[in-house]
Motif scaffolding. Structure first.
Motif, PDB file in Angstrom:
ATOM      1  N   PRO A 183      77.150  71.797  14.206  1.00 42.61           N
ATOM      2  CA  PRO A 183      76.611  70.778  13.301  1.00 42.61           C
ATOM      3  C   PRO A 183      76.575  69.399  13.899  1.00 42.61           C
ATOM      4  O   PRO A 183      77.450  69.121  14.983  1.00 42.61           O
ATOM      5  CB  PRO A 183      77.576  70.557  12.091  1.00 42.61           C
ATOM      6  CG  PRO A 183      78.744  71.053  12.438  1.00 42.61           C
ATOM      7  CD  PRO A 183      78.353  72.224  13.661  1.00 42.61           C
ATOM      8  N   LEU A 184      75.708  68.392  13.567  1.00 42.01           N
ATOM      9  CA  LEU A 184      75.617  67.137  14.146  1.00 42.01           C
ATOM     10  C   LEU A 184      76.939  66.119  13.948  1.00 42.01           C
ATOM     11  O   LEU A 184      77.577  65.506  14.969  1.00 42.01           O
ATOM     12  CB  LEU A 184      74.290  66.194  14.123  1.00 42.01           C
ATOM     13  CG  LEU A 184      73.095  66.734  14.752  1.00 42.01           C
ATOM     14  CD1 LEU A 184      71.923  66.121  14.141  1.00 42.01           C
ATOM     15  CD2 LEU A 184      73.184  67.038  16.241  1.00 42.01           C
ATOM     16  N   THR A 185      77.364  66.226  12.597  1.00 43.78           N
ATOM     17  CA  THR A 185      78.270  65.356  12.277  1.00 43.78           C
ATOM     18  C   THR A 185      79.764  66.133  12.354  1.00 43.78           C
ATOM     19  O   THR A 185      79.526  67.221  11.913  1.00 43.78           O
ATOM     20  CB  THR A 185      78.194  64.684  10.890  1.00 43.78           C
ATOM     21  OG1 THR A 185      78.077  66.103   9.851  1.00 43.78           O
ATOM     22  CG2 THR A 185      77.153  63.899  10.690  1.00 43.78           C
ATOM     23  N   ASN A 186      80.807  65.571  12.582  1.00 43.27           N
ATOM     24  CA  ASN A 186      82.150  66.299  12.299  1.00 43.27           C
ATOM     25  C   ASN A 186      82.672  65.938  10.880  1.00 43.27           C
ATOM     26  O   ASN A 186      82.083  65.293  10.241  1.00 43.27           O
ATOM     27  CB  ASN A 186      82.977  65.835  13.651  1.00 43.27           C
ATOM     28  CG  ASN A 186      83.164  64.239  13.600  1.00 43.27           C
ATOM     29  OD1 ASN A 186      83.119  63.649  12.458  1.00 43.27           O
ATOM     30  ND2 ASN A 186      83.718  63.545  14.606  1.00 43.27           N
ATOM     31  N   SER A 187      83.709  66.496  10.605  1.00 39.95           N
ATOM     32  CA  SER A 187      84.331  66.453   9.345  1.00 39.95           C
ATOM     33  C   SER A 187      84.690  65.215   9.170  1.00 39.95           C
ATOM     34  O   SER A 187      84.652  64.780   7.868  1.00 39.95           O
ATOM     35  CB  SER A 187      85.658  67.459   9.313  1.00 39.95           C
ATOM     36  OG  SER A 187      86.309  67.231  10.338  1.00 39.95           O
ATOM     37  N   LYS A 188      85.138  64.344   9.993  1.00 42.06           N
ATOM     38  CA  LYS A 188      85.539  63.149   9.870  1.00 42.06           C
ATOM     39  C   LYS A 188      84.575  61.990   9.110  1.00 42.06           C
ATOM     40  O   LYS A 188      84.776  61.376   8.245  1.00 42.06           O
ATOM     41  CB  LYS A 188      86.167  62.337  11.153  1.00 42.06           C
ATOM     42  CG  LYS A 188      86.974  61.005  10.816  1.00 42.06           C
ATOM     43  CD  LYS A 188      87.676  60.594  12.038  1.00 42.06           C
ATOM     44  CE  LYS A 188      88.134  59.075  11.865  1.00 42.06           C
ATOM     45  NZ  LYS A 188      88.176  58.244  13.082  1.00 42.06           N
ATOM     46  N   GLU A 189      83.351  62.229   9.768  1.00 45.82           N
ATOM     47  CA  GLU A 189      82.315  61.561   9.210  1.00 45.82           C
ATOM     48  C   GLU A 189      81.906  61.915   7.764  1.00 45.82           C
ATOM     49  O   GLU A 189      81.529  60.877   7.045  1.00 45.82           O
ATOM     50  CB  GLU A 189      80.953  61.545  10.184  1.00 45.82           C
ATOM     51  CG  GLU A 189      81.049  61.040  11.443  1.00 45.82           C
ATOM     52  CD  GLU A 189      80.019  61.181  12.536  1.00 45.82           C
ATOM     53  OE1 GLU A 189      78.889  61.869  12.180  1.00 45.82           O
ATOM     54  OE2 GLU A 189      80.430  61.139  13.727  1.00 45.82           O
ATOM     55  N   GLN A 190      81.905  63.182   7.631  1.00 48.84           N
ATOM     56  CA  GLN A 190      81.762  63.718   6.399  1.00 48.84           C
ATOM     57  C   GLN A 190      82.693  63.141   5.340  1.00 48.84           C
ATOM     58  O   GLN A 190      82.420  62.786   4.193  1.00 48.84           O
ATOM     59  CB  GLN A 190      81.559  65.258   6.107  1.00 48.84           C
ATOM     60  CG  GLN A 190      80.823  65.576   5.062  1.00 48.84           C
ATOM     61  CD  GLN A 190      80.884  67.206   4.808  1.00 48.84           C
ATOM     62  OE1 GLN A 190      81.831  67.870   5.346  1.00 48.84           O
ATOM     63  NE2 GLN A 190      79.988  67.738   3.905  1.00 48.84           N
ATOM     64  N   GLU A 191      83.822  63.007   5.687  1.00 47.30           N
ATOM     65  CA  GLU A 191      84.900  62.541   4.881  1.00 47.30           C
ATOM     66  C   GLU A 191      84.571  61.243   4.355  1.00 47.30           C
ATOM     67  O   GLU A 191      84.931  60.893   2.977  1.00 47.30           O
ATOM     68  CB  GLU A 191      86.283  62.700   5.533  1.00 47.30           C
ATOM     69  CG  GLU A 191      86.898  63.960   5.740  1.00 47.30           C
ATOM     70  CD  GLU A 191      87.248  64.793   4.374  1.00 47.30           C
ATOM     71  OE1 GLU A 191      87.972  64.169   3.672  1.00 47.30           O
ATOM     72  OE2 GLU A 191      87.283  66.168   4.314  1.00 47.30           O
ATOM     73  N   GLU A 192      84.231  60.443   5.562  1.00 50.22           N
ATOM     74  CA  GLU A 192      83.947  58.857   5.171  1.00 50.22           C
ATOM     75  C   GLU A 192      82.739  58.855   4.054  1.00 50.22           C
ATOM     76  O   GLU A 192      82.849  58.027   3.278  1.00 50.22           O
ATOM     77  CB  GLU A 192      83.637  58.253   6.446  1.00 50.22           C
ATOM     78  CG  GLU A 192      84.930  58.173   7.118  1.00 50.22           C
ATOM     79  CD  GLU A 192      84.437  57.573   8.617  1.00 50.22           C
ATOM     80  OE1 GLU A 192      83.337  57.176   8.903  1.00 50.22           O
ATOM     81  OE2 GLU A 192      85.544  57.290   9.235  1.00 50.22           O
ATOM     82  N   LEU A 193      81.980  59.612   4.355  1.00 52.70           N
ATOM     83  CA  LEU A 193      80.778  59.682   3.438  1.00 52.70           C
ATOM     84  C   LEU A 193      81.119  60.020   1.928  1.00 52.70           C
ATOM     85  O   LEU A 193      80.574  59.471   0.862  1.00 52.70           O
ATOM     86  CB  LEU A 193      79.547  60.573   3.808  1.00 52.70           C
ATOM     87  CG  LEU A 193      78.524  60.033   4.893  1.00 52.70           C
ATOM     88  CD1 LEU A 193      77.599  61.288   5.455  1.00 52.70           C
ATOM     89  CD2 LEU A 193      77.909  58.878   4.166  1.00 52.70           C
ATOM     90  N   MET A 194      82.049  61.144   1.712  1.00 51.39           N
ATOM     91  CA  MET A 194      82.446  61.487   0.451  1.00 51.39           C
ATOM     92  C   MET A 194      83.212  60.588  -0.357  1.00 51.39           C
ATOM     93  O   MET A 194      83.308  60.491  -1.459  1.00 51.39           O
ATOM     94  CB  MET A 194      83.220  62.909   0.714  1.00 51.39           C
ATOM     95  CG  MET A 194      82.353  64.066   0.798  1.00 51.39           C
ATOM     96  SD  MET A 194      83.116  65.453   1.699  1.00 51.39           S
ATOM     97  CE  MET A 194      84.564  65.731   0.585  1.00 51.39           C
ATOM     98  N   GLN A 195      83.828  59.574   0.475  1.00 49.90           N
ATOM     99  CA  GLN A 195      84.626  58.492   0.034  1.00 49.90           C
ATOM    100  C   GLN A 195      83.694  57.407  -0.846  1.00 49.90           C
ATOM    101  O   GLN A 195      84.255  56.706  -1.635  1.00 49.90           O
ATOM    102  CB  GLN A 195      85.865  58.228   0.670  1.00 49.90           C
ATOM    103  CG  GLN A 195      86.797  58.983   1.007  1.00 49.90           C
ATOM    104  CD  GLN A 195      87.923  58.764   2.169  1.00 49.90           C
ATOM    105  OE1 GLN A 195      87.627  57.548   2.734  1.00 49.90           O
ATOM    106  NE2 GLN A 195      88.563  59.870   2.481  1.00 49.90           N
ATOM    107  N   GLN A 196      82.546  57.216  -0.471  1.00 55.89           N
ATOM    108  CA  GLN A 196      81.753  56.314  -0.880  1.00 55.89           C
ATOM    109  C   GLN A 196      81.115  56.753  -2.489  1.00 55.89           C
ATOM    110  O   GLN A 196      81.511  57.703  -2.945  1.00 55.89           O
ATOM    111  CB  GLN A 196      80.570  56.161  -0.096  1.00 55.89           C
ATOM    112  CG  GLN A 196      80.978  55.484   1.227  1.00 55.89           C
ATOM    113  CD  GLN A 196      79.702  55.620   2.326  1.00 55.89           C
ATOM    114  OE1 GLN A 196      78.533  55.657   1.757  1.00 55.89           O
ATOM    115  NE2 GLN A 196      80.028  55.524   3.463  1.00 55.89           N
ATOM    116  N   LEU A 197      80.523  55.804  -3.014  1.00 53.00           N
ATOM    117  CA  LEU A 197      80.195  55.995  -4.438  1.00 53.00           C
ATOM    118  C   LEU A 197      78.933  57.116  -4.420  1.00 53.00           C
ATOM    119  O   LEU A 197      78.345  57.108  -3.290  1.00 53.00           O
ATOM    120  CB  LEU A 197      79.788  54.753  -4.963  1.00 53.00           C
ATOM    121  CG  LEU A 197      80.649  53.864  -5.408  1.00 53.00           C
ATOM    122  CD1 LEU A 197      80.198  52.655  -6.053  1.00 53.00           C
ATOM    123  CD2 LEU A 197      81.621  54.318  -6.699  1.00 53.00           C
TER     124      LEU A 197
END
Length: 521
Positions: A306-320
């Motif tokens: 995948p292009l994004t790693n888990s950290k980037e996805q975690e950051e997105l998930m914390q947004q509204l």
């Protein structure tokens, strides 16, 4: 290993026999067996499987033959968290896009007259003409051992999802010039991770191929190329098509490095290099009728990270929460259903959201009744995932493509007037104030008028400028920095949104419409 798998969203590649400084030392056969046994035991502890990708003998100062091995470790999915990659399929009309997808997802070769693509078509006129005119989705799964999971063996979509630890969702787009609007919408709103450009070996680069290539580059979608129908023509013709493609890819506008895949080893290298460097473009030559080299494409798709790693996805998930509405359906006994992508946050069953903007700039309350992802029920939707949400008795006529569903606390900014820094790719004469173009920004698609070109009276092909646009129909939800494409006939341009003249609509925790002239700048 646990950390490595988490970082790679359930996947990691181990190289055995390589020192920390990158020196290829290699291991003897006995040492290699012991190392693989240890790795297998480690993998079992964290609930993963290992697959040997390739082995290589190395020249090292010893009498015993020494090998290095590359191993793929993949975690068995838990809580519906399979790795999901979206691949948009581009290419000229009649280049074999739908047939190739039919062969990959059904597991049966084509008969040379388009039998494999029949299951992909959504309308009667598509079956009659053989031309895709709408966007359809097809799924191909890989289990934790790297084996293909598709519709062969009479599997259903639910079974494919259950037994796969990695899913590839193919977005089948239209090749015909008449349906370019649909193709652009598919590329901008469905946010594909990669694009697969299909070129027919016997016709070469023809029709909309260059245009689709340009679209993928403008939207910065990494792409790989598949040359289909190699069974129809001689080796020399295939080589000519490959050379033609290599020449275009090496041009200053593209600046790509073509990598022709001829063996499993090439496919593994291509997948790893492709994800690390956007300049590498793998090229496959295959046939959907004879099945030649189809396995190489499957190996490539299996390893593609995948292009994004888990950290980037975690950051997105914390947004509204923010969900883009791309498709709207009415399903009997379920009610109104919307399809799209969750661009940020987390969406759960039973959650209350607001949807808009409507024609007069309002946001309306609604409740998510149930969620389906890849045709199987799902309780929680995470950022970056595509799904369909059932909204129960909500009135379908209030919805349209291009709307967003957001959490009520977000206070979304909507605008009718926005500014963008653009590059005019092609225009027959001069581009000036008052010109009307169709603007594509993510899932938003609407006609806009050019109100002002900053610092210039007019623009010619290849020139850059900051331009102010005004939507002619209703306000839209936009974000600063969003990629923008616009077109009108042969006129085309790309750019990004730099400024929004927001309509502020905050009242009683829910947005209310404003009358004309109440714009806040």
């Amino acid at each position: 290993m646990k950390w490595r798998l988490q970082e790679g969203r359930g996947e990691a590649v181990y190289q055995i026999g390589v020192e920390d400084n990158g020196l290829l030392v290699g291991l003897s056969e006995e040492e290699m067996r012991a190392s693989l046994k240890t790795l297998r035991r480690m993998a079992e502890k964290v609930g993963a499987d290992i697959t040997v990708l390739r082995e290589r003998e190395v020249d090292y100062d010893s009498d015993v033959p020494r090998k290095i091995t590359e191993v793929l470790v993949r975690k068995v999915p838990d809580n519906q968290q399979f790795l999901d990659l979206r691949v948009a399929v581009l290419g000229n009309v009649d280049s074999g896009k739908s047939t190739l997808l039919g062969v990959l997802t059904q597991g049966e070769l084509d008969n040379g007259r388009g039998r494999a693509r029949l299951n992909l078509f959504r309308h009667l006129h598509e079956i009659q003409s053989g031309r895709t005119s709408s966007i359809s989705f097809e799924i191909l799964g890989f289990n934790s051992k790297g084996e293909v999971v598709n519709y062969s063996d009479s599997r259903t979509a639910e079974e494919i999802c259950e037994s796969s630890s990695k899913m590839i969702t193919f977005i089948d787009l239209a090749g015909h010039h008449k349906y370019l609007k649909t193709t652009i919408f598919g590329l901008t709103s469905y946010c594909p991770d990669f694009a697969m450009l299909v070129v027919s070996a016997n016709t070469g680069i023809a029709g909309t191929t260059r245009e689709h290539l340009g679209l993928a580059m403008a939207l910065k979608v990494p792409f790989f190329i598949v040359i289909s129908k190699v069974d129809l023509c001689s080796k020399a013709t295939v080589e000519r098509t490959v050379k033609q493609l290599e020449r275009i890819l090496k041009q200053p506008g593209c600046n790509k490095l073509p990598l022709l895949v001829n063996s499993d080893d090439d496919a593994v290298t291509a997948a790893q290099q492709f994800a690390q460097s956007p300049n590498i473009t793998p090229i496959f030559t295959l046939s959907s009728v004879s099945g030649e080299n189809l396995d190489l494409l499957k190996v490539f798709l299996n390893i593609l990270p995948p292009l994004t790693n888990s950290k980037e996805q975690e950051e997105l998930m914390q947004q509204l929460t923010e969900f883009q509405v791309d498709e709207i359906y009415t399903v009997p006994e379920v009610g109104t259903v919307v399809g799209g992508t969750l661009s940020s946050g987390i969406c759960r069953e039973g959650e209350n959201l607001v949807v808009g903007p409507t024609d007069d700039g309002k946001f309306l309350r609604l409740k998510v009744c149930s969620i389906q992802r890849n045709r199987s029920a799902c309780r929680v939707l995470r950022a970056g995932q595509a799904a369909t949400l059932a909204l129960g008795p909500f009135d379908r006529s209030l919805l349209r493509k291009g709307m967003v569903m957001v959490s009520p606390e977000m206070n979304p900014t909507i605008c009718s007037v926005f500014e963008a820094e653009i590059v005019l790719l092609f225009h027959a004469t001069t581009f000036r104030k008052g010109f009307q173009v169709t603007v594509h920004v993510g899932n938003v698609r609407q006609t806009a008028i050019v109100e002002k070109i900053h610092g210039k009276d007019k623009l010619r092909t290849g020139e850059k400028a900051v331009v102010r646009f005004r939507f002619i129909k209703h306000p839209e939800y936009l974000k600063i920095g969003a990629k923008l494409l616009f077109r009108e006939g042969v006129t085309k341009g790309i750019g990004h949104v730099t400024d929004l003249q927001a309509i502020t609509t905050k009242e009683n925790g829910l947005e209310e419409s404003l009358g004309p002239g109440q714009l806040s700048f």
